[in-house]
Design an enzyme around this catalytic site. Structure first.
Site, PDB file in Angstrom:
ATOM      1  N   LEU A  83      -9.936   1.211   5.109  1.00  0.00           N
ATOM      2  CA  LEU A  83     -10.236   2.011   3.920  1.00  0.00           C
ATOM      3  C   LEU A  83      -9.303   1.689   2.757  1.00  0.00           C
ATOM      4  O   LEU A  83      -9.697   1.783   1.602  1.00  0.00           O
ATOM      5  CB  LEU A  83     -10.175   3.500   4.253  1.00  0.00           C
ATOM      6  CG  LEU A  83     -11.231   3.939   5.269  1.00  0.00           C
ATOM      7  CD1 LEU A  83     -11.105   5.422   5.568  1.00  0.00           C
ATOM      8  CD2 LEU A  83     -12.628   3.615   4.767  1.00  0.00           C
ATOM      9  N   ASP A  84      -8.059   1.328   3.066  1.00  0.00           N
ATOM     10  CA  ASP A  84      -7.171   0.904   1.980  1.00  0.00           C
ATOM     11  C   ASP A  84      -7.732  -0.319   1.275  1.00  0.00           C
ATOM     12  O   ASP A  84      -7.761  -0.384   0.044  1.00  0.00           O
ATOM     13  CB  ASP A  84      -5.771   0.577   2.531  1.00  0.00           C
ATOM     14  CG  ASP A  84      -4.928   1.817   2.779  1.00  0.00           C
ATOM     15  OD1 ASP A  84      -4.878   2.685   1.887  1.00  0.00           O
ATOM     16  OD2 ASP A  84      -4.325   1.913   3.854  1.00  0.00           O
ATOM     17  N   VAL A  85      -8.168  -1.293   2.052  1.00  0.00           N
ATOM     18  CA  VAL A  85      -8.688  -2.527   1.454  1.00  0.00           C
ATOM     19  C   VAL A  85      -9.978  -2.232   0.686  1.00  0.00           C
ATOM     20  O   VAL A  85     -10.190  -2.728  -0.424  1.00  0.00           O
ATOM     21  CB  VAL A  85      -8.905  -3.609   2.533  1.00  0.00           C
ATOM     22  CG1 VAL A  85      -9.492  -4.871   1.910  1.00  0.00           C
ATOM     23  CG2 VAL A  85      -7.589  -3.942   3.231  1.00  0.00           C
TER      24      VAL A  85
END
Lengths: 386, 377
Positions: free
Chosen positions: A172-174
């Site tokens: 989700l960060d990416v």
């Protein structure tokens, strides 16, 4: 970097820490922008100290260099009026700024969107949060695993009867970084027309919903409620049999969408043909069990040699050593060596986007904390205090 | 709202998910997207049913991915269809295609041809595995790209075998990469007039998603990440990172210093054994100690009490729970009204989230209007 990259000449200030914000700035750097990290003088980006797997480069964590290669670093204490005035002057020279402080923090410092607009009307301002600025979860930590847990993603992986299975990396960060880059670049395109900057807000929860939007739309429009994962080899709860991963005599293989009659004919398994195509959803666990009983009998390559030439969608399941040894991996040339100022080297991956057939590489490591403070701030006149 | 890409025209020759997802992101940002489809059946995604959910006889997915786009059918194999495609490309700002490598050249719509028709064109290509090498001709499908990329070794528990990510990870990631490259190209085009050919692939996007891990692995003598026997969530992070069973439900714990966790748990008996263990090397032993404590109360109770003490944790929700409890962060992205409940764009521009269209287009719904607008004959 060569100056013909699409974002050459663009100046980005990266006030963010950890992963989503810095990964967005990294993508802008790979596309040609100058990226300046603004860091606390004592320790800087917390990611410098987040050592994963006990690996460091030049004293900082290897992952810090992975997310921050090719950037400059300015050390500034935003609570110190002198430092803040110099940073405000720097903001006046920038095209983009990115932060991931919790909602309200930048406003209190005097670097909220409205204050910055007054200083630099053309600036595009990117803000990353965990859950947006409102709602019951707004004060929860915006951390990848926690958002996976809250957003239902942990119930899409693994098999029926397993507990929740999170995706084992910071997906989700990416994804959030990618959304931020898109919003920022769209506002830069608009700035070329209107002259005005803009505010782009993304959050990990919205990225989670977007990553699942295909399946989540099924859920929203289906009375069935929470999807049930397949009993074995689940790879997407909403896909009919035979979709999934199977064990073979010597490993595993993946089988994507395929008509059951074709699978039955090619595998010479009439027991599969006993199921009609209209049963591929409702009896998927039974069908997959039968397919699994056939595929376990021979090695992966045996099945690939039959299925691939016939146009069926299948693949061996590779681990990293096998993947990295393939011709497919080599053809992409996805690895680059980065080098810090002191000459320490590490290998990492390159930007996944190619422009005009060229690979985007930037061999610089991450900056030492504050390495560029004087070079960047020195020439600037002091700005009026906030 | 008028989005930042107002006035930008995208001609999208792609089908299924990765390419159309890139076009959808540009659409949400304000671009006009003209979807060019083959006349007989159109985008194969129209008939790609997952679950049994359909809208107007077409798959829900198709509408989710193609909401707000215009549809035009052209037979690219006929000289007439190709001539009309060329006229359309000549007025486009962006072209997207995801045919297998080589096919677009045979259709006479390669980057070289298209950019000659429309100087300054920003042209995007998505493939499965790049355009050269042994894998270039393989089907670029999400699960198969996941299978080849090593990503199936990262989720799930030790001994479990490969665990795919249960959503179309490669398609969405590759579409996002393409959208970023196209936007960077548009930015340069506006400043310098130079067009761009932007290329990515499912495999490059999967490598990028794993970049943190792959970088670690390539520099540590190729020591692979180790999944835990239970509750594994990250093969390279120290305890207590992972998912724990509780008396009711499951609790996810993110990076947390062990002494702080022991204190927040009010378990004085835990401090001593934990002090003797290494957070990385002894992950399994630490997990067993903590698991016994977490089993005594519900995940809700742990989330409330530990959260109040600053510990990064969350009870694991399914979708009904998330909808019930998520508040504006979740509701802001959902549009339940109309005949199709939709998921909106994952970003806000100047405080406003782009409003999603009600549905995707019928096949060739806009054919006549577009032929007239662009003089396609």
């Amino acid at each position: 970097m060569t100056s013909d990259l699409p974002l050459a000449g663009l100046r980005v200030l990266d006030f963010a820490q950890f992963l989503a914000g810095p990964a967005a700035a990294l993508r802008l750097a790979d596309l040609g922008a100058e990226v300046i990290k603004i860091e606390r003088p004592d320790g800087g980006d917390l990611c410098r100290a987040m050592v994963v797997n006990e690996q460091r480069l030049d004293g900082d964590s290897l992952v810090f260099h992975t997310f921050n290669r090719g950037k400059k670093s300015v050390a500034a204490d935003l609570k110190n009026p002198g430092d803040l005035a110099r940073v405000r002057a720097l903001v006046g020279t920038a095209d983009v700024m990115i932060h991931n402080f919790r909602p309200g923090v930048m406003e209190r410092i005097g670097l909220g969107f409205e204050a910055v607009q007054a200083l630099n009307p053309g600036l595009v301002y990117g803000a990353v949060s965990g859950y947006g600025a409102e709602g019951p979860w707004k004060d929860k930590p915006g951390q990848d695993l926690l958002v996976q847990s809250l957003s239902g993603i942990a119930w899409l992986n693994g098999n029926d009867g397993d507990g929740p299975v999170p995706t084992g990396f910071a997906m989700l960060d990416v994804a959030t970084a990618g959304q931020l880059v898109q919003g920022i670049l769209a506002c830069l395109v608009r700035r070329g027309v209107t002259g005005r900057g803009g505010l782009v807000e993304v959050d990990l929860m919205s990225a989670a919903l977007d990553m699942t939007f295909e399946q989540f739309t099924c859920f929203l429009n289906d009375e069935a409620g929470q999807p049930r994962r397949h009993a074995q080899g689940n790879a997407n709860p909403y896909q009919p049999a035979p979709y999934g991963v199977y064990r073979t005599a010597d490993g595993h293989m993946a089988l994507a969408m395929a008509p059951l009659a074709r699978v039955a004919a090619l595998l010479q398994a009439p027991e599969i043909a006993a199921f009609g195509q209209n049963q591929a959803f409702v009896r998927l666990d039974e069908i997959k069990a039968v397919v699994a009983g056939v595929l376990i009998r021979e090695p992966t390559q045996h099945w690939l040699d039959i299925l691939e030439p016939a146009g069926l969608w299948c693949a061996p399941v590779l681990d990293w050593p096998a993947f990295a040894a393939t011709e497919g991996f080599a053809a992409l040339d996805p690895v680059q060596v980065i080098r810090t100022e002191s000459g320490a080297e590490a290998r990492t991956t390159r930007c996944p986007i190619r422009i005009d057939g060229k690979l985007l590489r930037n061999p610089a490591g991450g900056p030492a904390l504050g390495a560029d403070t004087e070079a960047v701030l020195g020439p600037l006149p002091a700005a009026a205090p906030a | 709202m008028t989005g930042p890409l107002d006035g930008v025209t995208v001609v999208d020759f792609s089908q299924f998910l990765a390419g159309p997802y890139a076009a959808l992101r540009l659409l949400d940002l304000g671009a006009r997207v003209i979807k060019v489809e083959q006349p007989d059946r159109g985008d194969l995604c129209r008939y790609h049913y997952v679950s049994d959910t359909r809208i107007d006889g077409e798959s829900t997915l198709f509408h989710a991915i193609n909401r707000g786009k215009e549809s035009l059918t052209l037979d690219l194999k006929s000289p007439e269809g190709r001539a009309r495609a060329h006229r359309l490309v000549a007025v486009a700002d962006v072209v997207i295609q995801n045919f297998r490598p080589g096919v677009i050249d045979r259709l006479g719509l390669s980057y070289a041809t298209a950019s000659a028709l429309r100087p300054g064109l920003v042209y995007g290509s998505i493939s499965g595995y790049g355009e050269s090498g042994d894998w270039a001709g393989l089907p670029g499908q999400d699960l198969l790209a996941q299978a080849r990329s090593g990503v199936m070794g990262l989720s799930g528990n030790r001994g479990q075998g490969p665990v795919p990510v249960g959503l179309p990870l490669a398609d969405i990631a590759a579409g996002a990469c393409l959208a970023q490259g196209l936007l960077a190209g548009l930015y340069r085009q506006a400043r310098s007039g130079i067009g761009a050919h932007v290329q990515t692939s499912l495999l490059e996007a999967l490598i990028d998603l794993q970049f943190e891990f792959l970088s670690t692995w390539m520099n540590n003598g190729r020591v692979p990440p180790q999944r835990l026997a239970q509750g594994s969530a990250h093969g390279y992070l120290a305890a207590p990172y992972g998912v724990y069973d509780t008396a009711k439900g499951h609790l996810a714990l993110a990076m947390t210093p062990l002494p702080a966790l022991a204190e927040a748990l009010d378990q004085p008996g835990l401090a001593e054994p934990l002090a003797d263990l290494d957070a990385f090397r002894d992950r399994e032993a630490i997990r067993a100690l903590l698991q016994a404590v977490f089993a005594t109360r519900s995940a809700d109770a742990w989330e409330r009490d530990l959260g109040a003490r600053g510990i990064w944790c969350a009870r694991v929700r399914d979708w009904p729970d998330m909808l019930a409890e998520g508040g504006p962060a979740v509701a802001g992205m959902l549009r339940p009204a109309g005949d199709l409940a939709r998921v909106a764009a994952p970003l806000r521009i100047d405080g406003v989230r782009p409003e999603p269209a009600l549905r995707g287009p019928g096949l060739n719904e806009h054919g006549a209007a577009l032929a007239s607008e662009f003089g396609l004959g």
